[in-house]
Design an enzyme around this catalytic site. Structure first.
Site, PDB file in Angstrom:
ATOM      1  N   ASP A  23       0.831  -1.214   0.000  1.00 28.66           N
ATOM      2  CA  ASP A  23       0.000   0.000   0.000  1.00 28.66           C
ATOM      3  C   ASP A  23       0.865   1.265   0.000  1.00 28.66           C
ATOM      4  O   ASP A  23       1.966   1.272   0.560  1.00 28.66           O
ATOM      5  CB  ASP A  23      -0.927  -0.011   1.227  1.00 28.66           C
ATOM      6  CG  ASP A  23      -2.066   0.988   1.080  1.00 28.66           C
ATOM      7  OD1 ASP A  23      -2.415   1.341  -0.055  1.00 28.66           O
ATOM      8  OD2 ASP A  23      -2.599   1.416   2.113  1.00 28.66           O
ATOM      9  N   HIS A  40       2.073   3.145  -9.064  1.00 28.02           N
ATOM     10  CA  HIS A  40       1.873   1.709  -9.316  1.00 28.02           C
ATOM     11  C   HIS A  40       3.037   1.152 -10.141  1.00 28.02           C
ATOM     12  O   HIS A  40       3.517   0.049  -9.895  1.00 28.02           O
ATOM     13  CB  HIS A  40       0.550   1.475 -10.049  1.00 28.02           C
ATOM     14  CG  HIS A  40      -0.661   1.896  -9.259  1.00 28.02           C
ATOM     15  ND1 HIS A  40      -0.801   1.600  -7.923  1.00 28.02           N
ATOM     16  CD2 HIS A  40      -1.772   2.586  -9.608  1.00 28.02           C
ATOM     17  CE1 HIS A  40      -1.956   2.101  -7.485  1.00 28.02           C
ATOM     18  NE2 HIS A  40      -2.563   2.701  -8.486  1.00 28.02           N
ATOM     19  N   LEU A 134      10.783 -20.332  -5.023  1.00 31.68           N
ATOM     20  CA  LEU A 134       9.862 -19.466  -4.285  1.00 31.68           C
ATOM     21  C   LEU A 134       8.485 -19.552  -4.930  1.00 31.68           C
ATOM     22  O   LEU A 134       8.377 -19.487  -6.157  1.00 31.68           O
ATOM     23  CB  LEU A 134      10.361 -18.009  -4.354  1.00 31.68           C
ATOM     24  CG  LEU A 134       9.452 -16.958  -3.716  1.00 31.68           C
ATOM     25  CD1 LEU A 134       9.610 -16.954  -2.193  1.00 31.68           C
ATOM     26  CD2 LEU A 134       9.780 -15.552  -4.251  1.00 31.68           C
TER      27      LEU A 134
HETATM   28  C1  IPE Z   1      -5.485  -2.631  -0.141  1.00 29.49           C
HETATM   29  O1  IPE Z   1      -5.170  -1.289  -0.229  1.00 29.49           O
HETATM   30  C2  IPE Z   1      -5.441  -3.270  -1.491  1.00 29.49           C
HETATM   31  C3  IPE Z   1      -4.126  -3.398  -2.117  1.00 29.49           C
HETATM   32  C4  IPE Z   1      -2.995  -3.040  -1.611  1.00 29.49           C
HETATM   33  C5  IPE Z   1      -4.138  -4.028  -3.404  1.00 29.49           C
HETATM   34  P1  IPE Z   1      -6.287  -0.166  -0.363  1.00 29.49           P
HETATM   35  O2  IPE Z   1      -5.557   1.121  -0.515  1.00 29.49           O
HETATM   36  O3  IPE Z   1      -7.258  -0.525  -1.424  1.00 29.49           O
HETATM   37  O4  IPE Z   1      -7.027  -0.256   1.042  1.00 29.49           O
HETATM   38  P2  IPE Z   1      -7.896   0.828   1.804  1.00 29.49           P
HETATM   39  O5  IPE Z   1      -8.920   1.338   0.828  1.00 29.49           O
HETATM   40  O6  IPE Z   1      -6.979   1.919   2.252  1.00 29.49           O
HETATM   41  O7  IPE Z   1      -8.482   0.104   2.969  1.00 29.49           O
HETATM   42  C1  IPE Z   2      -1.815   0.168  -3.269  1.00 28.24           C
HETATM   43  O1  IPE Z   2      -1.516   1.526  -3.349  1.00 28.24           O
HETATM   44  C2  IPE Z   2      -1.979  -0.454  -4.635  1.00 28.24           C
HETATM   45  C3  IPE Z   2      -3.386  -0.746  -4.990  1.00 28.24           C
HETATM   46  C4  IPE Z   2      -4.412  -0.639  -4.213  1.00 28.24           C
HETATM   47  C5  IPE Z   2      -3.608  -1.186  -6.346  1.00 28.24           C
HETATM   48  P1  IPE Z   2      -2.665   2.610  -3.342  1.00 28.24           P
HETATM   49  O2  IPE Z   2      -3.063   2.901  -4.748  1.00 28.24           O
HETATM   50  O3  IPE Z   2      -3.781   2.191  -2.455  1.00 28.24           O
HETATM   51  O4  IPE Z   2      -1.901   3.846  -2.743  1.00 28.24           O
HETATM   52  P2  IPE Z   2      -2.475   4.886  -1.702  1.00 28.24           P
HETATM   53  O5  IPE Z   2      -2.931   4.127  -0.481  1.00 28.24           O
HETATM   54  O6  IPE Z   2      -3.605   5.606  -2.365  1.00 28.24           O
HETATM   55  O7  IPE Z   2      -1.315   5.778  -1.409  1.00 28.24           O
HETATM   56 MG    MG Z   3      -4.115   2.474  -0.466  1.00 23.79          MG
END
Ligand code: IPE
Ligand code: IPE
Ligand code: MG
Length: 252
Positions: A23, A40, A134
């Site tokens: 995240d 990403h 792995l």
């Molecule tokens: C969880 O992160 C999903 C992934 C890392 C793929 P999110 O950014 O979607 O989660 P919330 O919305 O903060 O809970």
């Molecule tokens: C996690 O990073 C990746 C996915 C959910 C695909 P985020 O896109 O949620 O990044 P933040 O949390 O908005 O910074």
């Molecule tokens: Mg996020």
């Protein structure tokens, strides 16, 4: 344990299975005045780094959260980018995965993915199926609630009794043992519908670091924290257990 994964001498201080909620990509990009999707893209480099670290440190299974059941609710252009990124990265990385002994599983609901993506996933999994160093599970269009429901539906359709063991065998990660260590980067301290069943006894490690910045030092800090934990699985610590009174339930 997946039978194809070679098991050498086991170091109990190293987690066998690490799960990661990757995240913070969007915030990483926004801090640099870049579009969220640039985060990403950069996040893929962090994943490549962590895959290599897992192999180097003796972790046998790595499970990462790449796209949740709920991430469809994001703007359409971000969703489209993430779909394209998956197939693009697989096309580029699968030969390297084979060279590095990485066995890929893409885990999650595939029904609503396009035929082109479904074919790309199947081809990538087939190409790495013989790899043994792995196991890499990429959770894509995955949700813990979906997982439990699809497992229960399989049992119901087969008219099988619903037991903990039977349900566990139908879950999407039935080919690997449960995670020992669950890491979430990006500062949030929640599961966000990740492996809700499988993380019942996982050690949790929350890092403030945004995923694209997650490097060897951060990964090793998580491993070090794990090594210092005492896992009890509902029992008592050894020292306490040895002096426990013999009082049974009838005297409670
Ligand atoms: C969880 O992160 C999903 C992934 C890392 C793929 P999110 O950014 O979607 O989660 P919330 O919305 O903060 O809970
Ligand atoms: C996690 O990073 C990746 C996915 C959910 C695909 P985020 O896109 O949620 O990044 P933040 O949390 O908005 O910074
Ligand atoms: Mg996020």
């Amino acid at each position: 344990m997946n039978k194809r994964v070679s098991t050498g001498p086991i170091d109990l201080t190293i987690p066998n299975h690490v799960a990661i909620v990757m995240d913070g990509n969007g915030r990483w990009a926004q801090q640099r005045f870049m579009p969220r999707v640039a985060g990403h893209k950069k996040g893929v480099d962090a994943l490549r780094r962590v895959i290599k670290l897992c192999s180097a440190r003796g972790v046998k299974v790595l499970t990462v959260f790449a796209f949740s059941s709920e991430n469809w609710a994001r703007p359409a252009d971000e969703v489209a980018y993430l779909m394209e990124l998956l197939t693009f990265v697989l096309r580029r990385e699968v030969p390297k995965m084979v060279a590095d002994g990485v066995q890929l599983h893409v885990v999650g609901e595939r029904a609503h993915l396009s035929d082109r993506i479904k074919q790309a996933l199947a081809r990538s999994e087939q190409a790495t199926a013989h790899c043994e160093r792995l196991v890499l599970n990429v959770c894509f269009n995955y949700g813990g609630r979906w997982d439990m429901v699809q497992a229960a539906q399989q049992l119901a359709l087969a008219n099988q009794p619903i037991t903990e063991e039977a349900l566990g065998q139908k879950l999407a990660l039935a080919h690997v043992p449960d995670p020992d260590l669950m890491i979430r980067t990006g500062g949030e301290q929640r599961l966000s519908n990740f492996l809700m069943w499988q993380c019942a006894y996982s050690e949790m490690f929350f890092s403030e670091v945004l995923w694209p910045d997650f490097d060897a030092a951060h990964f090793d800090a998580a491993l070090q924290a794990y090594a210092s934990r005492e896992r009890r699985f509902g029992t008592l610590p050894d020292a306490v257990g040895s002096t426990a009174s013999v009082a049974g339930p009838s005297t409670v």
